[in-house]
Structures are given as C-alpha cells and as structure tokens.
Design a protein around this motif. Structure first.
Motif, PDB file in Angstrom:
ATOM      1  N   VAL A  78       1.505   3.355  -3.531  1.00  0.00           N
ATOM      2  CA  VAL A  78       0.601   4.354  -4.099  1.00  0.00           C
ATOM      3  C   VAL A  78       1.171   5.768  -3.935  1.00  0.00           C
ATOM      4  O   VAL A  78       0.877   6.656  -4.731  1.00  0.00           O
ATOM      5  N   TYR A  79       2.039   5.984  -2.936  1.00  0.00           N
ATOM      6  CA  TYR A  79       2.623   7.314  -2.751  1.00  0.00           C
ATOM      7  C   TYR A  79       3.482   7.729  -3.935  1.00  0.00           C
ATOM      8  O   TYR A  79       3.496   8.903  -4.306  1.00  0.00           O
ATOM      9  N   ILE A 114       0.968   9.031  -6.478  1.00  0.00           N
ATOM     10  CA  ILE A 114       0.330  10.305  -6.127  1.00  0.00           C
ATOM     11  C   ILE A 114       1.339  11.445  -6.213  1.00  0.00           C
ATOM     12  O   ILE A 114       1.069  12.499  -6.788  1.00  0.00           O
ATOM     13  N   LEU A 115       2.526  11.222  -5.607  1.00  0.00           N
ATOM     14  CA  LEU A 115       3.505  12.306  -5.585  1.00  0.00           C
ATOM     15  C   LEU A 115       4.010  12.615  -6.982  1.00  0.00           C
ATOM     16  O   LEU A 115       4.262  13.775  -7.316  1.00  0.00           O
ATOM     17  N   VAL A 134      -6.616   2.519  -3.448  1.00  0.00           N
ATOM     18  CA  VAL A 134      -7.092   2.425  -2.071  1.00  0.00           C
ATOM     19  C   VAL A 134      -8.366   1.586  -2.012  1.00  0.00           C
ATOM     20  O   VAL A 134      -8.551   0.776  -1.106  1.00  0.00           O
ATOM     21  N   SER A 181       0.817  -1.210   0.000  1.00  0.00           N
ATOM     22  CA  SER A 181       0.000   0.000   0.000  1.00  0.00           C
ATOM     23  C   SER A 181       0.851   1.260   0.000  1.00  0.00           C
ATOM     24  O   SER A 181       0.346   2.343  -0.288  1.00  0.00           O
ATOM     25  N   ILE A 182       2.143   1.133   0.310  1.00  0.00           N
ATOM     26  CA  ILE A 182       2.998   2.324   0.280  1.00  0.00           C
ATOM     27  C   ILE A 182       3.283   2.747  -1.161  1.00  0.00           C
ATOM     28  O   ILE A 182       3.513   3.922  -1.437  1.00  0.00           O
TER      29      ILE A 182
END
Lengths: 204, 341
Positions: free
Chosen positions: B124-125, B128-129, B151, B121-122
């Motif tokens: 996804v950062y 997004i970033l 998510v 799940s990390i």
C-alpha cells in the motif's frame, strides 16, 4: 558467525540512523518514512533472535497499518513545512527530561534484576532447526499467560469502544443516508414501465 | 567463494522458476483480460499482432518501455521514483512462501500466512507515496481512497483466514493444503463457505479491482494514484497489480480449494489414474479458474460507491467473519471437521 554479525551491525546502524532522522528531518512525511525504516530494522533484528512471529507481526501491525494511517493523516493535513521545527529548542529541555526518566527506568529494572555487566547478557544459543517461534508463543499465550492475554484483549476492546464513542456525536440538521432504506429500495417502487404505441409507425 | 556461488545459483533458480513465469503470466493475463472482456462485451479484442493477437503483450511492453517518463512539476523526485519499486517489491516477495506443489516452495515458513499478510500490507505504501509524490490532486485522491480501502479490507481478508487456521491448525501454507486432503468435500470452501466468499470479495477490494476499483475510478479521478506515471514506471504499477491478482487467485486455491490436491481423490473407481494424484496441474488449473473470475467480475458488476465499499467491509464482512470463526471452532470441537496436524 561472521554473517550474522554483519547483518546485526548493518541493521543496527540503519536503525539508529533512521531513528535519529525521524526527529531531525524537516519534512514530516520523510519523518514517518524513516520511522517505518526503523520498525523494519527492528523486525530484522528480531528475526536474527529467532523471534520470527513477533517480527512479522511488527511489520504487519506497525508498518502495514499504523504507519499507513499516520501517512494518511499527514498527507491530508498539508502541514506547513516552515513551522514544523519551530518549537524544537524551546521544548528540548522537556524532551531531554522525559528521555532521562525513561533511560533511568530501564536501568532501574536492569539493576533490580542484577544484570548490570556485559557478561549477564550472553550471546543467545543458536536455536534448533525445528524450533517454531510461532507455536511456542501460541502455547505460552493460551496456557501460561492466558489471563494476562485475555485482560489485554479486554483493555483493547474498551479502548476501541471508547474511541468509537468519542466520534459519535449528534447534530441537528445534518443530512445522512439511511443505509437500510437504501438497501431496501426496490425496482417496483421507483421504475414504472408504461406500454405505449410506437410513434411514427403506421398500424397495419 | 562457495557461498557466493550457492547464492548466485539460488538467485538464478528464483528468476527461472518464479520471476520469469510470473512476468510471462502477467503479460498473458493482460492479453487474456482484453480478449475475455472483448468476448463478454461482443467485441473482438486485440487480434492484430501475431496469430490471434498472441504477441500483443510484447508489443505493449516495448511500447511502454520506450515511452518517455514525465516528472510532474514540483513532484517529489525521490519518492516519485521509489513508489513503483515499493509496489512491485512486496508483490514479488510474497511468492517466497506460496507453494505451487508438494515441496515446490522457496521458504516453507511456519508463519507463512502472517508473512503473506505482512508483506502484502507493505504494497500500500507504493500507492500512497505515488499519489502524494505526484503533486496532483487526482493522484492524491486516488491514493487516499486506495489506502483507506486496502487497510480496511486487509482486516476482512485476514479475519476470513482465521477460520482456515482454526480448521487447519497451522500457519504453514503446505500444512494447510495437507489438512484438506480427502476430496472436494473436504476442502475448506464447504465448511467455510461464508469466509470463502468474503475472501474472494476482499481479495478484489485488496487488489483495487472492479467492482471496487474506485482508486482508479476513471470517470471521477482520471486514473487515480498513477495518473502522472507514464512509460516504464506505469508498467511497473501495472505489473504489481496483476501479480497481486495472481497471488490472490493462488491463495484462494490454497486456502479454500485444496491447492495441488486432486478433486477426485476419493473416487476409487477411477483406479490408479493420475487424476487421483495430487499434482501441480491441479494447482495451475485452480489458479487459472480464480484468475478468470477476476475478469468475469470486472465484466459483470458495476462499480461500487465508495461509502458502500467501506460499509460492506466493516459492517458486513467483519461481523460475519467473527461469527463464522466461532462456527468453525464448534465444527472442530464436535468432530464435524477433523482438524489438521
């Protein structure tokens, strides 16, 4: 254990610095990222304590889901950076008051339990190699703490239902899709195949 | 000194047995994708570099590494460059708990399943970033889509594993494989068929692959979150996406298809053949099959509309998961399926 101490102090320092930066950086996106770093360091400290299950759940729930939604909202809002810290001085006394109350609460609990000296907090015993934090938590949750656990579940369920109910509002004249109708759409109702002679070709 | 040597030796082994094979697999996965899609669409695909195009991945890598990295105007420099790292880091870190054979795992964690979900799940950062730091509206739109989609499907993905946990009675991946011993009918795809299908589909959505690749959606938002990335930074995103696909394929094999166990375990008439023995080859075979599925789906299905993706995840998959977890519990309770240790 030297290595454990190094890890402990490294992550503690990172955590404190990151937590301070959460409230002091100007850019709210950086603020959220520092909060994520804080959670991560906390998870690392929990792993040092042998609470691997809690640590991983912390990363899974807070870092993996909650903070993603924070970032999501922040990026959508397009916050005006110049106005972010405007109320900082004005709200400082209130903030300090809340912080003082929270600190007092923690101290009262510690005082009530009679754990006021440093000798009341011994270094945790090293756990045996076959100790499974996950199994232990599962056992406790579903036997000793079954009722509190179920109760917490119901409270969360009520919160979910309430959150959904708050967002449900009907307005006149809003066009929405009817998913059942869309799913039931059939080729036979919409497409008509017509036999027609080929044009421009002579029949023999 | 001893400890440093030991640490270095561990690092070398990780690079040799996980890192390099994974990168090579990704390289040839991209080649296989282009060839397979080509065959399915009556084209040839890359066939110029080396015999039948076998050196194509290396040509691609060299091309990407030599290209200029362009920083868009007003982009956030630090986040722009940290984003690919945040995408690739978790994609590799997850492999620490994935067993490829009996004992072939770096960390035999008791909380392996939730470790995978947490570290996964990390990732996804990174997306997004990347979308935000690029200072581009297409990138931001792609990142928003990807974040909401990942998510949402994380829940369906995790929920579909609860059934596996009920039957296996463990969060340890090796223990889950052991619990499926007995032959093809004892693997969890059969008692957990709906969850197996949900896992496969959620895996597609989680890795932003076709038919759920609206995060890239080239016909609407150019290339989504990585539209501003070029050269090596783009290659890193590419690497992360394919590493995640391979991971989902490996997890499907482990959770629902008995990992490294042999499909012919109970076939006594085969004698003492290696066919009945569990081995890494079975694992690799299953891995290849599920990796092929990703390509197959991409060539077969048209892209989903975004609101339908969300509806499918929340309103269809999650309720089915909830029901089937209960069914799984009943199966264990009535003794239909013997619970693992």
């Amino acid at each position: 254990m030297l290595i454990q101490e190094i890890i402990f102090y490294a992550f503690s320092i990172i955590m404190i610095v990151a937590a301070t930066l959460v409230i002091s950086v100007r850019n709210p996106v950086y603020s959220v990222l520092y909060l994520i770093l804080t959670f991560f360091s906390a998870a690392a400290l929990w792993i040092l304590l042998g609470a691997e299950f809690l640590a991983i759940i912390l990363v899974l729930v807070y870092v993996g889901a909650v903070m993603v939604l924070f970032l999501f909202v922040l990026m959508m809002l397009n916050v005006d950076l110049s106005r972010v810290n405007e109320g900082f001085v004005k709200n400082l006394p209130l903030g300090l008051l809340v912080a003082a109350i929270m600190l007092a609460e923690i101290l009262v609990v510690l005082w009530y339990k009679g754990r006021t000296g440093i000798e009341d907090f011994p270094i945790p015993e090293p756990l045996s190699a076959d100790y499974s934090n996950t199994a232990e938590i599962g056992q406790r949750l579903f036997t000793q703490y079954l009722w509190p656990f179920e109760l917490a579940g119901i409270v969360l369920l009520v919160a979910i239902v309430a959150a959904i109910a708050l967002t449900m509002r009907k307005r006149e004249g809003v066009k929405t899709q009817s998913i059942p109708k869309q799913v039931q759409a059939d080729k036979r109702d919409r497409v008509k195949l017509i036999d027609m002679p080929v044009e421009g070709v002579e029949d023999k | 000194m001893d400890m440093i040597l030991e640490f270095a030796w561990l690092l070398i082994r990780i690079v040799l047995f996980t890192f390099l094979p994974l990168i090579l697999l990704v390289a040839y996965y991209t080649y296989a994708e282009r060839r397979v899609l080509g065959a399915m669409q009556s084209r040839i695909g890359p066939n110029r570099v080396g015999p039948i195009g076998l050196f194509q991945p290396f040509a691609d890598v060299i091309k990407l590494l030599l290209k200029e990295i362009i920083l868009p105007a007003n982009a956030n420099r630090f986040l722009f460059f940290i984003a690919p790292v945040l995408a690739i880091g978790p994609a590799f870190a997850v492999w620490a708990v994935v067993p490829m054979g009996e004992g072939m795992v770096w960390a035999n964690l008791d909380a392996g399943v939730i470790y995978i979900l947490a570290v996964g799940s990390i990732g996804v950062y990174g997306i997004i970033l990347a979308g935000w730091a690029s200072n581009s509206k297409y990138a931001l739109l792609g990142a928003m889509r990807a974040a909401a989609q990942m998510v949402s499907y994380e829940i369906a993905l995790g929920f579909s594993l609860v059934g596996v946990l009920v039957l296996a009675g463990s969060l340890n991946l090796s223990a889950i494989v052991h619990a499926q011993a007995g032959g093809m009918a004892d693997w969890y795809w059969l008692p957990l068929l709906p969850l197996f299908i949900i896992f496969i589909i959620s895996g597609l959505a989680e890795t932003n692959r076709a038919p759920f690749d609206v995060a890239e959606g080239e016909s609407e938002i150019v290339a989504g979150f990585h539209v501003e990335y070029s050269g090596a930074t783009f290659a890193v995103f590419f690497l992360a996406e394919y590493a995640n696909m391979i991971l989902i394929a490996a997890l499907t094999a482990i959770f629902f298809f008995g990992g490294w166990l042999s499909p012919f375990e109970g076939w006594t008439f085969l004698g003492d053949s290696w066919l009945r023995e569990p081995s890494i080859f079975w694992m690799l075979g299953k891995l290849a099959f599920f990796m092929f599925n990703f390509l197959w789906f991409r060539a077969t299905f048209p892209r989903y509309r975004y609101d339908q993706i969300m509806r499918l995840g929340w309103k269809v998959f999650i309720p089915i998961c909830m029901v089937w977890v209960l069914v799984a519990a009943v199966m264990v309770f009535t003794g239909l399926v013997v619970r693992g240790a």
